[in-house]
Design a protein around this motif. Structure first.
Motif, PDB file in Angstrom:
ATOM      1  N   ARG A  18       0.831  -1.209   0.000  1.00 15.16           N
ATOM      2  CA  ARG A  18       0.000   0.000   0.000  1.00 15.16           C
ATOM      3  C   ARG A  18       0.869   1.265   0.000  1.00 15.16           C
ATOM      4  O   ARG A  18       0.560   2.245  -0.683  1.00 15.16           O
ATOM      5  CB  ARG A  18      -0.929  -0.005   1.200  1.00 15.16           C
ATOM      6  N   GLU A  19       1.933   1.255   0.791  1.00 16.68           N
ATOM      7  CA  GLU A  19       2.837   2.409   0.840  1.00 16.68           C
ATOM      8  C   GLU A  19       3.495   2.647  -0.517  1.00 16.68           C
ATOM      9  O   GLU A  19       3.615   3.788  -0.959  1.00 16.68           O
ATOM     10  CB  GLU A  19       3.896   2.199   1.923  1.00 16.68           C
ATOM     11  N   ALA A  20       3.911   1.580  -1.188  1.00 20.93           N
ATOM     12  CA  ALA A  20       4.540   1.706  -2.505  1.00 20.93           C
ATOM     13  C   ALA A  20       3.553   2.271  -3.520  1.00 20.93           C
ATOM     14  O   ALA A  20       3.916   3.126  -4.347  1.00 20.93           O
ATOM     15  CB  ALA A  20       5.078   0.349  -2.969  1.00 20.93           C
ATOM     16  N   VAL A  21       2.314   1.818  -3.469  1.00 20.56           N
ATOM     17  CA  VAL A  21       1.289   2.330  -4.385  1.00 20.56           C
ATOM     18  C   VAL A  21       1.035   3.807  -4.107  1.00 20.56           C
ATOM     19  O   VAL A  21       0.932   4.623  -5.035  1.00 20.56           O
ATOM     20  CB  VAL A  21      -0.021   1.510  -4.266  1.00 20.56           C
TER      21      VAL A  21
ATOM     22  N   GLN B 169       1.477   6.867  -6.712  1.00 21.86           N
ATOM     23  CA  GLN B 169       0.380   7.780  -7.038  1.00 21.86           C
ATOM     24  C   GLN B 169       0.820   9.227  -6.890  1.00 21.86           C
ATOM     25  O   GLN B 169       0.531  10.066  -7.742  1.00 21.86           O
ATOM     26  CB  GLN B 169      -0.828   7.492  -6.141  1.00 21.86           C
ATOM     27  N   VAL B 170       1.540   9.524  -5.819  1.00 25.64           N
ATOM     28  CA  VAL B 170       2.041  10.886  -5.603  1.00 25.64           C
ATOM     29  C   VAL B 170       3.032  11.258  -6.696  1.00 25.64           C
ATOM     30  O   VAL B 170       2.987  12.354  -7.258  1.00 25.64           O
ATOM     31  CB  VAL B 170       2.690  11.008  -4.205  1.00 25.64           C
ATOM     32  N   ARG B 171       3.905  10.343  -7.014  1.00 22.87           N
ATOM     33  CA  ARG B 171       4.953  10.608  -8.012  1.00 22.87           C
ATOM     34  C   ARG B 171       4.369  10.915  -9.392  1.00 22.87           C
ATOM     35  O   ARG B 171       4.885  11.760 -10.118  1.00 22.87           O
ATOM     36  CB  ARG B 171       5.881   9.404  -8.093  1.00 22.87           C
ATOM     37  N   TYR B 172       3.307  10.236  -9.758  1.00 24.55           N
ATOM     38  CA  TYR B 172       2.775  10.367 -11.114  1.00 24.55           C
ATOM     39  C   TYR B 172       1.520  11.238 -11.213  1.00 24.55           C
ATOM     40  O   TYR B 172       0.988  11.424 -12.300  1.00 24.55           O
ATOM     41  CB  TYR B 172       2.499   8.976 -11.709  1.00 24.55           C
ATOM     42  N   THR B 173       1.061  11.778 -10.110  1.00 27.21           N
ATOM     43  CA  THR B 173      -0.125  12.639 -10.137  1.00 27.21           C
ATOM     44  C   THR B 173       0.144  13.866 -11.002  1.00 27.21           C
ATOM     45  O   THR B 173       1.171  14.532 -10.874  1.00 27.21           O
ATOM     46  CB  THR B 173      -0.509  13.072  -8.705  1.00 27.21           C
ATOM     47  N   GLY B 174      -0.772  14.144 -11.915  1.00 26.56           N
ATOM     48  CA  GLY B 174      -0.662  15.322 -12.765  1.00 26.56           C
ATOM     49  C   GLY B 174       0.225  15.156 -13.983  1.00 26.56           C
ATOM     50  O   GLY B 174       0.292  16.040 -14.831  1.00 26.56           O
TER      51      GLY B 174
END
Length: 84
Positions: free
Chosen positions: A56-59, A63-68
């Motif tokens: 879950r932490e890796a996901v 998600q934060v890294r690729y947002t936007g």
């Protein structure tokens, strides 16, 4: 404790296992126990879903890294590669 008999083991495999045992400073029996233990733990870990919290932490990090971010459509590149 249980005993296992392995019949018709390829001599080349046996030689490789003996080499591994020597490299690790173990007897052949100790080396085989270690290999079997690691395989069983890995299989159990895989089939039980592993560490869900770490997953879950890796996901969440991904998600934060690729947002936007905007990614190109790779469909045409894949088609070109298949046609080679």
């Amino acid at each position: 404790m249980a005993q296992i008999l392995v019949e018709n083991l390829d001599p080349i495999i046996l030689e490789k296992l003996e080499t591994l045992a020597k490299q690790h400073g173990r007897s052949l029996q100790e080396e085989l126990k270690q290999i079997l233990q690691q395989a069983a733990e890995k299989a159990t870990h895989y089939h039980t879903g592993g560490d869900m919290e770490r997953t879950r932490e890796a996901v969440a990090r991904a998600q934060v890294r690729y947002t936007g971010k905007i990614f190109s459509d790779s469909t045409e590149l894949i088609r070109e590669d298949r046609e080679r």
